[in-house]
Design an enzyme around this catalytic site. Structure first.
Site, PDB file in Angstrom:
ATOM      1  N   ARG A  20      -8.693  -0.430   4.454  1.00 48.27           N
ATOM      2  CA  ARG A  20      -7.794   0.570   3.885  1.00 48.27           C
ATOM      3  C   ARG A  20      -6.435  -0.057   3.564  1.00 48.27           C
ATOM      4  O   ARG A  20      -5.756   0.405   2.655  1.00 48.27           O
ATOM      5  CB  ARG A  20      -7.576   1.721   4.871  1.00 48.27           C
ATOM      6  CG  ARG A  20      -8.800   2.582   5.080  1.00 48.27           C
ATOM      7  CD  ARG A  20      -8.445   3.803   5.913  1.00 48.27           C
ATOM      8  NE  ARG A  20      -7.137   4.286   5.514  1.00 48.27           N
ATOM      9  CZ  ARG A  20      -6.228   4.806   6.329  1.00 48.27           C
ATOM     10  NH1 ARG A  20      -6.490   4.948   7.601  1.00 48.27           N
ATOM     11  NH2 ARG A  20      -5.068   5.215   5.879  1.00 48.27           N
ATOM     12  N   CYS A  58      -5.131   8.326   9.556  1.00 47.87           N
ATOM     13  CA  CYS A  58      -5.208   7.648  10.855  1.00 47.87           C
ATOM     14  C   CYS A  58      -4.936   8.632  11.994  1.00 47.87           C
ATOM     15  O   CYS A  58      -4.042   9.467  11.895  1.00 47.87           O
ATOM     16  CB  CYS A  58      -4.142   6.546  10.942  1.00 47.87           C
ATOM     17  SG  CYS A  58      -4.595   5.036  10.108  1.00 47.87           S
ATOM     18  N   LYS A  72       0.843  -1.209   0.000  1.00 44.50           N
ATOM     19  CA  LYS A  72       0.000   0.000   0.000  1.00 44.50           C
ATOM     20  C   LYS A  72       0.876   1.255   0.000  1.00 44.50           C
ATOM     21  O   LYS A  72       0.634   2.196  -0.753  1.00 44.50           O
ATOM     22  CB  LYS A  72      -0.898   0.014   1.247  1.00 44.50           C
ATOM     23  CG  LYS A  72      -1.583   1.346   1.471  1.00 44.50           C
ATOM     24  CD  LYS A  72      -2.482   1.345   2.679  1.00 44.50           C
ATOM     25  CE  LYS A  72      -1.821   1.775   3.965  1.00 44.50           C
ATOM     26  NZ  LYS A  72      -1.564   3.223   4.089  1.00 44.50           N
ATOM     27  N   ASN A  73       1.897   1.268   0.852  1.00 44.76           N
ATOM     28  CA  ASN A  73       2.674   2.499   1.030  1.00 44.76           C
ATOM     29  C   ASN A  73       3.607   2.797  -0.135  1.00 44.76           C
ATOM     30  O   ASN A  73       4.244   3.853  -0.156  1.00 44.76           O
ATOM     31  CB  ASN A  73       3.466   2.441   2.345  1.00 44.76           C
ATOM     32  CG  ASN A  73       2.558   2.693   3.540  1.00 44.76           C
ATOM     33  OD1 ASN A  73       1.364   2.982   3.377  1.00 44.76           O
ATOM     34  ND2 ASN A  73       3.117   2.577   4.734  1.00 44.76           N
ATOM     35  N   ARG A 131       0.982  14.456  13.327  1.00 46.18           N
ATOM     36  CA  ARG A 131       1.386  14.269  11.935  1.00 46.18           C
ATOM     37  C   ARG A 131       1.351  15.572  11.127  1.00 46.18           C
ATOM     38  O   ARG A 131       0.555  15.727  10.200  1.00 46.18           O
ATOM     39  CB  ARG A 131       0.519  13.202  11.261  1.00 46.18           C
ATOM     40  CG  ARG A 131       0.605  11.882  11.957  1.00 46.18           C
ATOM     41  CD  ARG A 131      -0.145  10.814  11.238  1.00 46.18           C
ATOM     42  NE  ARG A 131       0.693  10.042  10.352  1.00 46.18           N
ATOM     43  CZ  ARG A 131       0.260   9.007   9.644  1.00 46.18           C
ATOM     44  NH1 ARG A 131      -0.990   8.659   9.685  1.00 46.18           N
ATOM     45  NH2 ARG A 131       1.079   8.332   8.886  1.00 46.18           N
ATOM     46  N   ASP A 151       4.784   0.512  12.044  1.00 40.95           N
ATOM     47  CA  ASP A 151       3.561  -0.105  11.517  1.00 40.95           C
ATOM     48  C   ASP A 151       3.401  -1.566  11.947  1.00 40.95           C
ATOM     49  O   ASP A 151       2.373  -2.181  11.635  1.00 40.95           O
ATOM     50  CB  ASP A 151       3.535  -0.015   9.985  1.00 40.95           C
ATOM     51  CG  ASP A 151       3.209   1.390   9.502  1.00 40.95           C
ATOM     52  OD1 ASP A 151       2.839   2.231  10.327  1.00 40.95           O
ATOM     53  OD2 ASP A 151       3.331   1.634   8.285  1.00 40.95           O
TER      54      ASP A 151
HETATM   55  C1  UD1 Z   1       4.492   6.824   6.479  1.00 45.06           C
HETATM   56  C2  UD1 Z   1       3.619   5.615   6.272  1.00 45.06           C
HETATM   57  C3  UD1 Z   1       3.104   5.100   7.612  1.00 45.06           C
HETATM   58  C4  UD1 Z   1       4.265   4.860   8.557  1.00 45.06           C
HETATM   59  C5  UD1 Z   1       5.181   6.076   8.636  1.00 45.06           C
HETATM   60  C6  UD1 Z   1       6.454   5.817   9.437  1.00 45.06           C
HETATM   61  C7  UD1 Z   1       2.639   5.903   4.093  1.00 45.06           C
HETATM   62  C8  UD1 Z   1       1.416   6.156   3.279  1.00 45.06           C
HETATM   63  N1  UD1 Z   1       2.499   5.960   5.427  1.00 45.06           N
HETATM   64  O1  UD1 Z   1       3.692   7.829   7.088  1.00 45.06           O
HETATM   65  O2  UD1 Z   1       2.382   3.883   7.374  1.00 45.06           O
HETATM   66  O3  UD1 Z   1       3.770   4.587   9.850  1.00 45.06           O
HETATM   67  O4  UD1 Z   1       5.584   6.484   7.315  1.00 45.06           O
HETATM   68  O5  UD1 Z   1       7.153   4.752   8.904  1.00 45.06           O
HETATM   69  O6  UD1 Z   1       3.701   5.628   3.557  1.00 45.06           O
HETATM   70  N2  UD1 Z   1       6.706  14.652  10.786  1.00 45.06           N
HETATM   71  C9  UD1 Z   1       6.863  15.968  11.134  1.00 45.06           C
HETATM   72  N3  UD1 Z   1       6.703  16.918  10.152  1.00 45.06           N
HETATM   73  C10 UD1 Z   1       6.408  16.585   8.872  1.00 45.06           C
HETATM   74  C11 UD1 Z   1       6.266  15.219   8.516  1.00 45.06           C
HETATM   75  C12 UD1 Z   1       6.412  14.271   9.492  1.00 45.06           C
HETATM   76  O7  UD1 Z   1       7.121  16.292  12.284  1.00 45.06           O
HETATM   77  O8  UD1 Z   1       6.290  17.502   8.041  1.00 45.06           O
HETATM   78  C13 UD1 Z   1       6.847  13.622  11.844  1.00 45.06           C
HETATM   79  C14 UD1 Z   1       5.563  12.809  12.054  1.00 45.06           C
HETATM   80  O9  UD1 Z   1       4.683  13.468  12.910  1.00 45.06           O
HETATM   81  C15 UD1 Z   1       6.126  11.544  12.653  1.00 45.06           C
HETATM   82  C16 UD1 Z   1       7.479  11.389  11.949  1.00 45.06           C
HETATM   83  O10 UD1 Z   1       7.802  12.673  11.417  1.00 45.06           O
HETATM   84  O11 UD1 Z   1       6.346  11.711  14.020  1.00 45.06           O
HETATM   85  C17 UD1 Z   1       7.476  10.385  10.831  1.00 45.06           C
HETATM   86  O12 UD1 Z   1       6.457  10.707   9.901  1.00 45.06           O
HETATM   87  P1  UD1 Z   1       6.541  10.241   8.376  1.00 45.06           P
HETATM   88  O13 UD1 Z   1       7.745   9.342   8.220  1.00 45.06           O
HETATM   89  O14 UD1 Z   1       6.478  11.425   7.500  1.00 45.06           O
HETATM   90  O15 UD1 Z   1       5.236   9.337   8.236  1.00 45.06           O
HETATM   91  P2  UD1 Z   1       4.186   9.328   7.072  1.00 45.06           P
HETATM   92  O16 UD1 Z   1       4.882   9.544   5.770  1.00 45.06           O
HETATM   93  O17 UD1 Z   1       3.042  10.160   7.439  1.00 45.06           O
END
Ligand code: UD1
Length: 429
Positions: free
Chosen positions: A408, A126, A22-23, A131, A316
């Site tokens: 999902r 979620c 999915k990701n 986030r 995850d």
């Molecule tokens: C993706 C995955 C999700 C997984 C996560 C971590 C997808 C669709 N989703 O989520 O399943 O759990 O990676 O492996 O691929 N952060 C900030 N600022 C930002 C962006 C992120 O502070 O602008 C923080 C987030 O709050 C979190 C951390 O960085 O604490 C990691 O987030 P991120 O790796 O970006 O996760 P996602 O891409 O949302």
């Protein structure tokens, strides 16, 4: 709303085909916006998030054709999507569409790179922590975008196109890395992305971008270098296997006992999780066809695990490991370092009889001899599936309510598990 009824206590035996990730599918579909040619994606899983993203892309003018099955195709094999963003008719991604799925926010990067502007609603998804998108915005600004935030929308403009730049992420972010990469491929000059996420899905997207004519190097490392090009072409790409689905079923087998071949997947995608499973006393054997996981009667050993960006133990799989450790012979500790609020499964696992104590970002799990079925509620995607695997090992009946989260991210979950001997059925209402 659909529910899933599980009667626990059966061992799992047989073969589970692993779907495309999915990701990786979501950002690959989004990358189709970068070219006027057709991007063909194979091994695409049938998931609610994929359908939702089809709708979102459709709103921008993207045409998606789903190829029919060919003779000889496995019933379990994923679908092939032919995605064509020949004409982008709208550069706005509205709240109604984006609010249900966080990854849809990432359309901001290809829209901005190709069209010079994008207006995208702040994301939903979620409920596992705040986030934010500050790092995604920072990355786009480093490439010359002008950003405004107005009325819940991020408005990005680059009327003269993006230009290469140096992006150094203060923390590892998957979303930030995807966005930086998709923006940089069409920027003028060289972009360096430092402290890039190394998740295999990033590598899969980068490989696909290179097939489309991009010039990305350093794939698989934390320093990606992108030489911008003026135009990308179509390509054909097969989505890599879903490592989270793989790890989830591996933990299910460890929990119930039995012997299952996880087919069409690769150990290097989740080595840290497989190492943890081996420490619990579960037998994990890579084979030519996938990964064989077995446990026969031996007690589960407790483990101490901290989640971390790839190649560390994935957040995850944290909820699923917690379910597993609730039956261990002793006390385990699981520390969550990626998302601050990702423990919503704890109170639901407690309904099944798990003994879990939370202290800040660390959960202490005292293993119990047995879990007992109960009605539970799914609260997010990975939490939901942790309840399913706990229920498979629990005595008696568990009803998992609100299963739309599962749809999902897990393709044909009931079918895959019931073929291996589980008593599991969906009750539609
Ligand atoms: C993706 C995955 C999700 C997984 C996560 C971590 C997808 C669709 N989703 O989520 O399943 O759990 O990676 O492996 O691929 N952060 C900030 N600022 C930002 C962006 C992120 O502070 O602008 C923080 C987030 O709050 C979190 C951390 O960085 O604490 C990691 O987030 P991120 O790796 O970006 O996760 P996602 O891409 O949302």
């Amino acid at each position: 709303m659909d529910r899933i009824r599980i009667v626990g206590g059966q061992r799992l035996n047989g073969t589970i085909p692993i779907s495309g990730a999915k990701n990786a599918t979501l950002p690959l579909m989004i990358a189709s916006l970068l070219t006027a040619d057709t991007l063909v994606l194979e091994n695409v899983p049938r998931l609610a998030d994929v359908i939702q993203l089809q709708r979102i892309l459709g709103n921008h003018g993207v045409d998606i054709m789903i190829a029919g099955k060919r003779p000889g195709d496995e019933p379990a094999s994923g679908r092939t999507l032919h995605i064509s963003a020949k004409t982008i008719v709208d550069t706005t991604a509205p709240y109604e569409l984006v609010s249900t799925m966080r990854a849809s926010f990432w359309v901001i990067a290809p829209l901005l790179a190709r069209m010079g502007e994008a207006k995208v609603s702040m994301p939903g998804g979620c409920a596992i922590g705040t986030r934010p998108v500050d790092l995604l915005i920072m990355a786009l600004e480093k490439l010359g975008a002008e950003i405004e935030i107005e009325g819940g929308y991020v408005i990005a403009r680059a009327p003269h196109g993006l230009r290469g730049g140096e992006i150094k992420f203060p923390k590892v972010t998957v979303s930030g890395t995807h966005v930086a990469l998709m923006a940089a491929v069409l920027a003028r000059g060289t972009t360096v992305i430092d402290n890039a996420a190394r998740e295999p899905e990033i590598g899969d997207v980068a490989d696909c971008l290179n097939k489309m004519g991009a010039n990305v190097s350093g794939i698989g490392t934390s320093r990606l270098v992108v030489e911008g090009v003026t135009k990308l072409n179509g390509a054909r790409h097969a989505v890599l296997p879903d490592r989270i689905e793989t790890g989830t079923y591996a933990m299910a087998v460890a929990m119930t006992g039995g012997d299952v071949l996880l087919q069409n997947t690769r150990p290097e995608l989740l080595q840290s999780a497989l190492d943890v499973l081996a420490r619990t006393g579960t037998t994990v054997t890579p084979t030519n066809e996938g990964i064989r996981v077995a446990r026969n009667g031996s007690a589960l050993k407790p483990v101490d695990v901290t989640t971390a960006p790839f190649p560390g133990f994935p957040t995850d799989l944290q909820a699923q490991l917690m379910a597993l450790m609730s039956l261990a012979d002793g006390t385990s500790h699981i520390t969550e370092t990626i998302f601050e609020n990702r423990f919503m499964h704890v109170q639901e696992l407690a309904r099944l009889g798990a003994h879990i104590h939370l202290d800040g970002e660390t959960a202490t799990i005292e293993g119990v001899k047995r879990l007992k079925g109960a009605p539970v509620m799914a609260t997010d995607l990975r939490a939901s599936v942790s309840l399913v695997i706990a229920a498979l090992a629990a005595e008696g009946e568990t009803m998992v309510n609100r299963v739309y989260h599962l749809d999902r991210g897990f393709e044909r979950l009931e079918e895959k598990l019931s073929r291996c001997g589980a008593t599991i059925e969906r009750i539609s209402s």
